[in-house]
Design a protein around this motif. Sequence first.
Motif, PDB file in Angstrom:
ATOM      1  N   LEU A  89       0.805  -1.217   0.000  1.00 27.91           N
ATOM      2  CA  LEU A  89       0.000   0.000   0.000  1.00 27.91           C
ATOM      3  C   LEU A  89       0.837   1.265   0.000  1.00 27.91           C
ATOM      4  CD1 LEU A  89      -2.866  -1.107   2.401  1.00 27.91           C
ATOM      5  CD2 LEU A  89      -2.721  -1.321  -0.091  1.00 27.91           C
ATOM      6  N   MET A  90       2.166   1.128  -0.142  1.00 27.50           N
ATOM      7  CA  MET A  90       3.030   2.281  -0.372  1.00 27.50           C
ATOM      8  C   MET A  90       3.598   2.292  -1.794  1.00 27.50           C
ATOM      9  SD  MET A  90       5.129   2.890   3.175  1.00 27.50           S
ATOM     10  CE  MET A  90       4.263   3.360   4.689  1.00 27.50           C
ATOM     11  N   ASP A  91       3.103   1.410  -2.636  1.00 28.50           N
ATOM     12  CA  ASP A  91       3.544   1.348  -4.030  1.00 28.50           C
ATOM     13  C   ASP A  91       2.738   2.375  -4.816  1.00 28.50           C
ATOM     14  OD1 ASP A  91       4.370   0.700  -6.571  1.00 28.50           O
ATOM     15  OD2 ASP A  91       3.402  -1.278  -6.605  1.00 28.50           O
ATOM     16  N   GLU A  92       3.158   3.635  -4.723  1.00 31.06           N
ATOM     17  CA  GLU A  92       2.363   4.724  -5.278  1.00 31.06           C
ATOM     18  C   GLU A  92       2.138   4.624  -6.790  1.00 31.06           C
ATOM     19  OE1 GLU A  92       4.486   8.116  -3.529  1.00 31.06           O
ATOM     20  OE2 GLU A  92       2.744   8.372  -2.225  1.00 31.06           O
ATOM     21  N   PRO A  93       3.137   4.221  -7.598  1.00 32.99           N
ATOM     22  CA  PRO A  93       2.868   4.128  -9.046  1.00 32.99           C
ATOM     23  C   PRO A  93       1.789   3.108  -9.404  1.00 32.99           C
ATOM     24  CG  PRO A  93       5.229   4.156  -8.616  1.00 32.99           C
ATOM     25  CD  PRO A  93       4.553   3.972  -7.297  1.00 32.99           C
ATOM     26  N   HIS A  94       1.575   2.118  -8.549  1.00 30.94           N
ATOM     27  CA  HIS A  94       0.617   1.050  -8.853  1.00 30.94           C
ATOM     28  C   HIS A  94      -0.476   0.964  -7.780  1.00 30.94           C
ATOM     29  CE1 HIS A  94       4.647  -0.257 -10.405  1.00 30.94           C
ATOM     30  NE2 HIS A  94       3.939  -0.341 -11.527  1.00 30.94           N
ATOM     31  N   LEU A  95      -0.759   2.075  -7.101  1.00 31.83           N
ATOM     32  CA  LEU A  95      -1.618   1.992  -5.921  1.00 31.83           C
ATOM     33  C   LEU A  95      -3.027   1.508  -6.263  1.00 31.83           C
ATOM     34  CD1 LEU A  95      -1.791   2.312  -2.905  1.00 31.83           C
ATOM     35  CD2 LEU A  95      -2.408   4.725  -3.232  1.00 31.83           C
ATOM     36  N   ALA A  96      -3.579   1.940  -7.374  1.00 30.68           N
ATOM     37  CA  ALA A  96      -4.931   1.498  -7.725  1.00 30.68           C
ATOM     38  C   ALA A  96      -4.976  -0.021  -7.892  1.00 30.68           C
ATOM     39  CB  ALA A  96      -5.396   2.190  -9.009  1.00 30.68           C
ATOM     40  N   LEU A  97      -3.965  -0.586  -8.550  1.00 33.11           N
ATOM     41  CA  LEU A  97      -3.900  -2.037  -8.708  1.00 33.11           C
ATOM     42  C   LEU A  97      -3.686  -2.714  -7.364  1.00 33.11           C
ATOM     43  CD1 LEU A  97      -3.755  -4.579 -10.468  1.00 33.11           C
ATOM     44  CD2 LEU A  97      -1.320  -4.105 -10.822  1.00 33.11           C
ATOM     45  N   GLN A  98      -2.841  -2.143  -6.527  1.00 38.51           N
ATOM     46  CA  GLN A  98      -2.595  -2.723  -5.202  1.00 38.51           C
ATOM     47  C   GLN A  98      -3.876  -2.747  -4.373  1.00 38.51           C
ATOM     48  OE1 GLN A  98       0.028  -4.228  -4.260  1.00 38.51           O
ATOM     49  NE2 GLN A  98       1.795  -3.441  -5.379  1.00 38.51           N
ATOM     50  N   ILE A  99      -4.659  -1.700  -4.452  1.00 41.60           N
ATOM     51  CA  ILE A  99      -5.911  -1.659  -3.699  1.00 41.60           C
ATOM     52  C   ILE A  99      -6.886  -2.698  -4.239  1.00 41.60           C
ATOM     53  CG2 ILE A  99      -7.951  -0.254  -3.197  1.00 41.60           C
ATOM     54  CD1 ILE A  99      -6.034   2.173  -3.060  1.00 41.60           C
ATOM     55  N   ARG A 100      -6.947  -2.853  -5.556  1.00 41.67           N
ATOM     56  CA  ARG A 100      -7.822  -3.891  -6.127  1.00 41.67           C
ATOM     57  C   ARG A 100      -7.411  -5.271  -5.646  1.00 41.67           C
ATOM     58  NH1 ARG A 100      -7.232  -1.086 -11.030  1.00 41.67           N
ATOM     59  NH2 ARG A 100      -6.160  -2.825 -12.050  1.00 41.67           N
ATOM     60  N   ALA A 101      -6.095  -5.521  -5.577  1.00 37.17           N
ATOM     61  CA  ALA A 101      -5.609  -6.819  -5.095  1.00 37.17           C
ATOM     62  C   ALA A 101      -5.958  -7.020  -3.626  1.00 37.17           C
ATOM     63  CB  ALA A 101      -4.101  -6.918  -5.303  1.00 37.17           C
ATOM     64  N   ALA A 102      -5.852  -5.962  -2.840  1.00 35.80           N
ATOM     65  CA  ALA A 102      -6.212  -6.063  -1.421  1.00 35.80           C
ATOM     66  C   ALA A 102      -7.702  -6.334  -1.262  1.00 35.80           C
ATOM     67  CB  ALA A 102      -5.819  -4.784  -0.695  1.00 35.80           C
ATOM     68  N   GLU A 103      -8.526  -5.638  -2.044  1.00 32.61           N
ATOM     69  CA  GLU A 103      -9.976  -5.853  -1.966  1.00 32.61           C
ATOM     70  C   GLU A 103     -10.338  -7.268  -2.413  1.00 32.61           C
ATOM     71  OE1 GLU A 103     -11.531  -1.267  -2.727  1.00 32.61           O
ATOM     72  OE2 GLU A 103     -11.238  -2.627  -4.428  1.00 32.61           O
ATOM     73  N   ALA A 104      -9.665  -7.757  -3.455  1.00 33.30           N
ATOM     74  CA  ALA A 104      -9.925  -9.132  -3.904  1.00 33.30           C
ATOM     75  C   ALA A 104      -9.561 -10.138  -2.821  1.00 33.30           C
ATOM     76  CB  ALA A 104      -9.148  -9.424  -5.190  1.00 33.30           C
ATOM     77  N   SER A 105      -8.494  -9.845  -2.068  1.00 33.39           N
ATOM     78  CA  SER A 105      -8.085 -10.734  -0.973  1.00 33.39           C
ATOM     79  C   SER A 105      -9.151 -10.758   0.114  1.00 33.39           C
ATOM     80  CB  SER A 105      -6.748 -10.265  -0.397  1.00 33.39           C
ATOM     81  OG  SER A 105      -5.730 -10.282  -1.368  1.00 33.39           O
ATOM     82  N   LEU A 106      -9.723  -9.608   0.429  1.00 32.28           N
ATOM     83  CA  LEU A 106     -10.793  -9.557   1.426  1.00 32.28           C
ATOM     84  C   LEU A 106     -12.023 -10.318   0.952  1.00 32.28           C
ATOM     85  CD1 LEU A 106     -10.529  -5.783   2.460  1.00 32.28           C
ATOM     86  CD2 LEU A 106      -9.626  -7.761   3.704  1.00 32.28           C
ATOM     87  N   GLU A 107     -12.368 -10.151  -0.326  1.00 31.57           N
ATOM     88  CA  GLU A 107     -13.517 -10.866  -0.874  1.00 31.57           C
ATOM     89  C   GLU A 107     -13.273 -12.369  -0.901  1.00 31.57           C
ATOM     90  OE1 GLU A 107     -13.793  -8.920  -4.608  1.00 31.57           O
ATOM     91  OE2 GLU A 107     -14.370  -6.993  -3.697  1.00 31.57           O
ATOM     92  N   LEU A 108     -12.050 -12.765  -1.229  1.00 25.90           N
ATOM     93  CA  LEU A 108     -11.702 -14.187  -1.215  1.00 25.90           C
ATOM     94  C   LEU A 108     -11.843 -14.753   0.196  1.00 25.90           C
ATOM     95  CD1 LEU A 108     -10.522 -16.802  -2.375  1.00 25.90           C
ATOM     96  CD2 LEU A 108      -8.242 -15.792  -2.133  1.00 25.90           C
ATOM     97  N   ALA A 109     -11.370 -14.008   1.188  1.00 32.29           N
ATOM     98  CA  ALA A 109     -11.483 -14.474   2.571  1.00 32.29           C
ATOM     99  C   ALA A 109     -12.937 -14.700   2.948  1.00 32.29           C
ATOM    100  CB  ALA A 109     -10.835 -13.465   3.512  1.00 32.29           C
TER     101      ALA A 109
END
Length: 310
Positions: free
Chosen positions: A84-104
Amino acid sequence: MMDQHHTYTGFNAGHFGPQGDLSALDRRIAELTELGAEVCELAAVRLDVVAACQLLPERMGRLKTVLSSHQIRYTLHAPIAVNLMDEPHLALQIRAAEASLELAAECSADVVVFHPGRVHPAQWADKFRGLLKREQETLSRLADRADTLGVRIAYENMSPNRRIIAGTETSYALDLIALADQIAAVDHPALVACLDVNHAQQGRVLQGYDLYDQIAKLAPYVGHIHFSDSTGLPSTIQWDNDGERLFFGIGDMHAPPGFGVIDFAEMARQLTVLPGTAIVIELKENHFRHSARMTIEAARNFAAAIGNER
């Protein structure tokens, strides 16, 4: 239903077989249950049920059939690459985090482990206040989503990985007190700390801090634990495989208690945990094969010692 007054012990699913082999996962969970595990931590990237940050319905259905056939609690480890500090790719990082929550949520896993933000040391020196603030804001939004889904985010203290040792990456979360401060700043009931005791020992050697003092300060936020032993010696020599790493006793050993130098009794004396905490054993596969029973017994003793200090 989870017992909030009980500290659970179990294992991560580990390298249960070929990538995405759900039949092999089924066999591994059965093996863990036979060992007396009460919890199994799944690795999101080993399941092959998410592509392009979207859950795959057919694969997800097959996974849920496997998971529902076992009487065990599940937690989930998000991709380590989520940053979540990967600023150039933050939108993608957030999508991956949200997908992880949905998977859980789909797996009925009530905890999702994430690694905190990390950046190049020069970027940290120039922008650390802004990086911490933006991570807090992102974590707060993700914690809202987690709360809606009925899961908690567990933010894990970092290990000195090869990039950190090489000086190309750093993270505030090498330091347990800094991790506690970040979680306190977000101040959300769906965000807790994951204390990785092996990582903490490595941070102690790298940074020279008082491990048990730092654990005492992180303790009010600990809602998840990763359990294994290490010496904490950094991987600064050339090595080619985990057998060499164990032989020398270096790096992220993920070894059974007694193979390293962690004083688990003293750690337990300094530690309290939040209700419903799980102690998840992380062992290399060769260690699992020869020391799984010994390690889960040690984890149960550790859980009991923590309980005596509440």
